[in-house]
Design an enzyme around this catalytic site. Structure first.
Site, PDB file in Angstrom:
ATOM      1  N   LYS A 191      22.676   0.420  23.891  1.00  0.00           N
ATOM      2  CA  LYS A 191      23.771   0.700  22.960  1.00  0.00           C
ATOM      3  C   LYS A 191      23.569  -0.235  21.775  1.00  0.00           C
ATOM      4  O   LYS A 191      23.828  -1.433  21.862  1.00  0.00           O
ATOM      5  CB  LYS A 191      25.098   0.419  23.662  1.00  0.00           C
ATOM      6  CG  LYS A 191      26.306   0.791  22.874  1.00  0.00           C
ATOM      7  CD  LYS A 191      27.558   0.602  23.731  1.00  0.00           C
ATOM      8  CE  LYS A 191      28.817   1.022  23.004  1.00  0.00           C
ATOM      9  NZ  LYS A 191      28.943   0.389  21.686  1.00  0.00           N
ATOM     10  N   LYS A 196      29.462  -2.270  28.242  1.00  0.00           N
ATOM     11  CA  LYS A 196      29.286  -3.278  27.194  1.00  0.00           C
ATOM     12  C   LYS A 196      29.093  -4.652  27.805  1.00  0.00           C
ATOM     13  O   LYS A 196      29.814  -5.034  28.714  1.00  0.00           O
ATOM     14  CB  LYS A 196      30.493  -3.298  26.260  1.00  0.00           C
ATOM     15  CG  LYS A 196      30.534  -2.086  25.351  1.00  0.00           C
ATOM     16  CD  LYS A 196      31.630  -2.209  24.326  1.00  0.00           C
ATOM     17  CE  LYS A 196      31.146  -2.927  23.086  1.00  0.00           C
ATOM     18  NZ  LYS A 196      32.124  -2.912  21.999  1.00  0.00           N
ATOM     19  N   GLU A 232       0.840  -1.201   0.000  1.00  0.00           N
ATOM     20  CA  GLU A 232       0.000   0.000   0.000  1.00  0.00           C
ATOM     21  C   GLU A 232       0.873   1.249   0.000  1.00  0.00           C
ATOM     22  O   GLU A 232       0.602   2.227  -0.692  1.00  0.00           O
ATOM     23  CB  GLU A 232      -0.907   0.006   1.239  1.00  0.00           C
ATOM     24  CG  GLU A 232      -2.045  -0.987   1.164  1.00  0.00           C
ATOM     25  CD  GLU A 232      -2.725  -1.238   2.499  1.00  0.00           C
ATOM     26  OE1 GLU A 232      -3.859  -1.696   2.488  1.00  0.00           O
ATOM     27  OE2 GLU A 232      -2.101  -0.981   3.567  1.00  0.00           O
TER      28      GLU A 232
END
Ligand SMILES: [Zn+2]
Length: 623
Positions: A159, A362, A64
């Protein structure tokens, strides 16, 4: 033809179509209608992007969206007087470039210090407190002593394993997009960025661009969703190209493509995580978390910051998020923690490398040890022989892993991996398991060297070995064109969902027919003769009337899939989905393609050596 008779989204009332040729009054009325139509389509398409990317509540299908976009493009072509640089059709333009222009960042894009350690997060929070106290922010002698620390808050954002970019909006319109580069200067990738539907070309609130948005620079991460990453790698492997190591590499490679077409093919996402230069009304915003809410209201995808008041709360958020991260549609490798208040950020300042008000935690790439039981030598559909490790099952980053890639025989030799070894397995980008190295101290006496097959493990045909510049083996390939293993893989690929999409014919049925019957199924063409073997098909195990009917229907339906999907389905080296689409655009029929001159077909990405090796005439090698 009167102008109002164009193919409109919501056709004007039927009487408008039957009115006599327009008088000048009618003409201006119809022009007004066209403008309304154009504006309504632009708003709807913008809203669709925003709903899909910023709010995760899509209301248009891809199809669409494409249809409406085409309609808008047609209207705009007929009415250049209504041109708008922020129209959704502007995502389509942009020619390939030879080289990116380097542009200086208005505010440097610093990198963020990384840590893997809880104690370092605590130490960082202490440093922040001290620094703010020392510079008078703590008002230590004042009446407010008790509340000295209470103004200090932290915002934690995921992150994302992507590529940092900076978007510049002037008066609400996207004018420039830069890579981080060296932090001071980045590459201008505006043309490529405009192809990313997650990134608004215009900042709007309820369809309108608020006044006084003089300059807003939004920094964030462009990324490739995990599903798309897996698809790209599948496509690359299908075309016999080296797969990307992780989503970040795939994203960086895509953003630095000189031809924006690649950015469009790969469905990149974007999440904002910061700001650069800001002038005008948004400059009054005083915290990161509020800035994020404000730009979300303007249509920019964000991840709502999680707020914490001290180190314990920060570590709790980080820990909780690690579990959540595995279920996100993109790869997350940690959390960014920052001081929420902009004035405090300024007080804290930056070192030459990175801001003092921010730290990235991390998550360590999850590694596990397990035992390498044996190695399978798999023959792919282009004949490539890939060593695959079969291991004792082990849980890594939330899933049970018992197979892993060993890349190639050169890598096995270099790392001296043997069967029987205890090996270290890691999930690259937390997605694809791979064997890193053996644990030598744990090597049993009976560990066996892995021998690369000298002939094809399936057809015993001859193999061809390729080496890199340092003479290490990179590829080993069965070159027997009749190899049944290659044919099996080719057939499975051909009937796959993104190729011929043949309902009722998958890996199992292909094996069943090839192994349990005399029905020929050794080439693509054989598929289209299966209807002649109806009775034999019905004799097969688990193949009832209904299933056979379904299969033959599926084959019939597949005839209408079009040229591009046939080409991609053939599984030729260097012809993946994208190249096939390109070829089908240039040569709409098989006959036209067969007539095409070789130099015209030579992929520009092919290296000279490779081109010559594949038999392209030497004189066109500089094309
Ligand atoms: Zn073979």
């Amino acid at each position: 033809m009167p102008r109002y008779d164009t193919d409109l989204d919501h056709p004007v009332t039927s009487d408008a179509r039957t009115v006599p040729p327009p008088s000048s009054r009618n003409q201006s009325a119809s022009t007004d209608r066209v403008r309304e139509q154009i504006e309504s389509l632009r708003r709807e398409l913008d809203r669709a992007n925003r709903a899909y990317y910023a709010d995760a509540k899509p209301f248009l299908t891809d199809r669409e969206y494409d249809e409406k976009l085409q309609r808008l493009a047609a209207l705009e072509a007929e009415h250049p007087e209504f041109d708008d640089p922020a129209s959704p059709t502007q995502r389509v333009g942009g020619e390939p470039v030879k080289k990116f222009k380097a542009v200086r960042h208005s505010v440097p894009m610093l990198s963020i210090d990384n840590t893997y350690d809880d104690d370092e997060v605590r130490a960082w929070v202490q440093r922040v407190r001290r620094a703010l106290g020392q510079t008078g922010q703590g008002k230590s002698d004042s009446l407010f002593d008790a509340e000295a620390g209470s103004g200090l808050g932290f915002a934690c954002d995921p992150k994302i394993d992507g590529v940092a970019i900076s978007l510049r909006y002037e008066n609400g319109i996207l004018t420039q997009a830069l890579t981080r580069g060296n932090g001071v200067e980045g590459d201008d990738i505006t043309n490529n960025i405009k192809r990313i539907r997650a990134i608004p070309l215009r900042l709007t609130d309820n369809g309108e661009t608020p006044k006084h948005l003089e300059v807003v620079e939004i920094r964030g991460e462009a990324y490739i969703p995990t599903e798309e990453f897996l698809r790209i790698n599948e496509e690359r492997e299908a075309a016999d190209e080296e797969p990307f190591m992780n989503p970040r590499n795939a994203c960086a490679g895509t953003l630095k493509s000189l031809d924006p077409k690649w950015v469009e093919e790969r469905k990149l996402g974007f999440v904002a995580h910061g700001r650069g230069e800001v002038r005008g009304s948004l400059a009054e915003v005083s915290t990161h978390s509020e800035f994020m809410q404000r730009i979300r209201a303007l249509g920019v995808p964000i991840s709502t910051p999680r707020l914490a008041s001290d180190e314990d709360a920060i570590l709790k958020i980080i820990k909780a998020f690690h579990t959540e991260a595995a279920s996100l549609p993109f790869a997350v490798d940690g959390m960014v923690v920052r001081v929420d208040d902009f004035a405090m950020q300024e007080t804290l300042g930056a070192t030459s490398r990175s801001p003092r008000w921010c730290i990235a935690f991390k998550y360590p790439a999850e590694r596990q040890q397990t035992k390498l039981i044996r190695v399978e030598h798999q023959v792919g559909k282009t004949g490539k022989i890939t060593p695959r490790a079969i291991m004792e099952p082990v849980l890594i980053a939330g899933t049970i892993v018992q197979h892993a890639s060993l890349h190639n025989y050169g890598q096995i030799r270099k790392r001296d991996i043997r069967t029987g070894d205890t090996v270290i397995v890691e999930k690259a980008g937390e997605i694809i398991p791979q064997v890193l190295e053996p644990v030598l101290e744990l090597r049993p006496k009976n560990a066996k060297k892995i021998v690369a097959p000298e002939t094809c493990p399936v057809c015993s045909g001859p193999v061809e070995i390729e080496h890199d510049s340092e003479d290490a083996e990179t590829t080993r390939r069965c070159i027997n064109p009749e190899c049944p293993a290659q044919m099996r893989e080719k057939l499975i690929w051909f009937v796959g969902r993104r190729q011929m999409d043949i309902d009722g014919l998958g890996e199992q049925t292909i094996d069943l027919i090839r192994e349990q019957s005399d029905i020929p199924l050794n080439h693509f063409a054989d598929i289209f003769h299966l209807h002649k073997h109806r009775d034999a098909l019905l004799q097969l195990e688990r193949m009832g009337e209904k299933k056979v009917e379904n299969l033959l229907h599926g084959i019939e339906d597949a005839k209408g899939r079009g040229m591009a999907r046939v080409l991609a389905g053939l599984g030729m080296r260097h012809v993946g989905e994208t190249t096939a689409k390109m070829l089908a655009r240039l040569y709409p029929s098989i006959d036209a393609l067969l007539e095409a001159e070789e130099p015209a077909l030579r992929p520009k990405t092919l290296s000279k050596d490779e081109a010559v090796r594949l038999g392209f005439p030497a004189e066109v090698k500089d094309r």
